[in-house]
Scaffold this active site. Structure first.
Site, PDB file in Angstrom:
ATOM      1  N   LYS A   1       0.844  -1.193   0.000  1.00 40.24           N
ATOM      2  CA  LYS A   1       0.000   0.000   0.000  1.00 40.24           C
ATOM      3  C   LYS A   1       0.893   1.262   0.000  1.00 40.24           C
ATOM      4  O   LYS A   1       2.095   1.165   0.222  1.00 40.24           O
ATOM      5  CB  LYS A   1      -0.933  -0.025   1.219  1.00 40.24           C
ATOM      6  CG  LYS A   1      -1.858  -1.257   1.231  1.00 40.24           C
ATOM      7  CD  LYS A   1      -2.730  -1.308   0.025  1.00 40.24           C
ATOM      8  CE  LYS A   1      -3.588  -2.534  -0.194  1.00 40.24           C
ATOM      9  NZ  LYS A   1      -3.636  -3.614   0.710  1.00 40.24           N
TER      10      LYS A   1
HETATM   11  C1  LIG Z   1      -9.984  -3.265  -0.720  1.00 39.43           C
HETATM   12  C2  LIG Z   1      -9.202  -3.992   0.329  1.00 39.43           C
HETATM   13  N1  LIG Z   1      -9.738  -4.137   1.545  1.00 39.43           N
HETATM   14  C3  LIG Z   1      -9.082  -4.770   2.534  1.00 39.43           C
HETATM   15  C4  LIG Z   1      -7.824  -5.290   2.327  1.00 39.43           C
HETATM   16  C5  LIG Z   1      -7.144  -6.005   3.433  1.00 39.43           C
HETATM   17  O1  LIG Z   1      -6.058  -5.286   3.898  1.00 39.43           O
HETATM   18  P1  LIG Z   1      -5.030  -5.971   4.902  1.00 39.43           P
HETATM   19  O2  LIG Z   1      -4.097  -6.794   4.066  1.00 39.43           O
HETATM   20  O3  LIG Z   1      -4.346  -4.815   5.564  1.00 39.43           O
HETATM   21  O4  LIG Z   1      -5.797  -6.801   5.842  1.00 39.43           O
HETATM   22  C6  LIG Z   1      -7.222  -5.153   1.085  1.00 39.43           C
HETATM   23  C7  LIG Z   1      -5.871  -5.679   0.847  1.00 39.43           C
HETATM   24  O5  LIG Z   1      -5.316  -5.567  -0.226  1.00 39.43           O
HETATM   25  C8  LIG Z   1      -7.918  -4.482   0.057  1.00 39.43           C
HETATM   26  O6  LIG Z   1      -7.391  -4.320  -1.153  1.00 39.43           O
END
Ligand SMILES: Cc1ncc(COP(=O)(O)O)c(C=O)c1O
Length: 377
Positions: A194
């Site tokens: 990210k």
């Molecule tokens: C739209 C979206 N929501 C949630 C997540 C989950 O994030 P995390 O990996 O920090 O749990 C992601 C991960 O890429 C995502 O793209």
């Protein structure tokens, strides 16, 4: 190959982690406090709570505003959460994990975000919460959404809480304000690829003091770490919670990257502006919406193409990674019972391809991407 995603790790992160490792305190401690203070300043909202991932943040947000016992929610009615199928499954599996029913809302092919007309139609007395995703970092029209909720409140006597999945959207703005300031629960991801990374991590931004207080308690078993004695287990737990907190190791990585995150976002946006100029009007290719009141963080650069397979093959041959990045969630067996007609999603899933646009894409790379796209027509 030009990658579609890459880890933005600052040179200072190694020393910052080393300092934490040598300190004897690697759990949630002073570095998390420092990171949260810096994040609150960036977002412009003091009600922040770090967590160990956006997935945990979404799970906790849904638990707080929509979680039901297996036999049903308030009044014994099984509740449902309205959500988009175009996202990473983390968004939607967090709903399932809370044992609440999920109801798909169609996707607007213009924005790739939730179709707000379909959302307005689907709000009902069963709606416990609404999950939206600022897909690829392009903000949902939050003022229009708020108007839809005003109408729901008039009709049904309650206002469902909105959870904004801001996983792609660090640095994005709606009407000049960073996301996290629009009266909803907002959840950011600081996962590896990210704009701002902690290795893994997430951030909840809460709309009121009560939800903020609960989020901080429930991310660590329901125990108050700020109370005297820093969370001694003998303190009474009034509401049980999870083990979703961030630790000082991840916070140190995040803090070391935070100062560079604005420049990372700026480079994504600068490359995107170049693509906007160069790719407008290319036959067989359509750009997504750009509204004046919204600033995308351009996690990736989405386009819709007529010949998806041919387009991706051409890109691959030219050393460019391109693809949908995230695929529709509604076709998995585990959500079979929620199947719905989603014509917007159908259209998008046959045409969506994302191009690399991040900080690692050089001026030469982006020209090569544009030339390759244009050579196909
Ligand atoms: C739209 C979206 N929501 C949630 C997540 C989950 O994030 P995390 O990996 O920090 O749990 C992601 C991960 O890429 C995502 O793209």
């Amino acid at each position: 190959m030009i990658p579609i995603l890459k880890v933005p790790m600052s040179d200072e992160a190694t020393a910052a982690v080393g300092k934490v490792l040598a300190s004897g305190m690697v759990g949630q401690g002073p570095v998390v406090d420092e990171f949260e203070a810096a994040l609150a300043e960036r977002v412009g909202n003091p009600r922040v709570a770090t967590v160990n991932s956006a997935t945990s943040g979404l799970h906790l947000a849904l638990h707080m505003v929509a979680g039901t016992e297996p036999e049903g929610g308030p009044g014994g009615q099984p509740g449902e959460v309205l959500t988009t199928p175009l996202t990473m499954v983390a968004t939607n599996w967090a709903i399932l994990a809370n044992r609440v029913r999920l109801r798909w809302v169609d996707v607007d092919p213009g924005t790739l975000n939730v179709d707000l007309d379909d959302l307005a139609r689907k709000i009902s007395p069963a709606t416990r919460a609404i999950v939206i995703v600022h897909f690829t970092g392009y903000p949902v029209d939050l003022a229009r959404l708020s108007g839809i909720l005003d109408e729901a409140e008039r009709r049904f006597g309650f206002r469902p809480m909105v959870i904004e999945d801001c996983a792609h959207a660090w640095g994005a703005r709606y009407r000049g304000e960073p996301l996290g300031n629009h009266g909803n629960v907002s959840v950011f991801s600081f996962q590896a690829v990210k704009h701002l990374t902690c290795g893994d991590g997430g951030l909840m931004v809460l709309p009121d003091d009560e939800l903020h207080r609960r989020a901080k308690l429930l991310r660590w078993f329901g125990i108050d770490r700020e109370a005297k004695g820093r969370g001694l287990v003998r303190d009474d737990v009034a509401e049980w919670g999870f083990k979703f907190h961030m630790n000082d190791i991840n916070a140190a990585i995040g803090l070391a990257n935070l100062d560079h995150a604005d420049e990372v976002v700026r480079r994504h946006q600068d490359n995107a502006a170049f693509f906007d100029r160069e790719l407008a009007g290319v036959p067989g290719l359509e750009l997504t919406e750009r509204a004046e009141d919204r600033t995308s963080s351009f996690w990736v650069y989405p386009v819709k193409v007529d010949d998806m397979a041919g387009f991706m093959a051409r890109m691959k041959e030219a050393g460019i990674t391109a693809g949908p990045v995230q695929e529709r969630n509604d076709r998995h067996s585990c959500v079979r019972q929620y199947a719905a007609l989603l014509p917007g999603m159908d259209e998008v899933s046959e045409r969506l391809v994302c191009l690399p646009v991040g900080w690692w894409v050089t001026e030469q790379d982006r020209q090569h991407i544009v030339d390759t796209v244009k050579a196909g027509w």
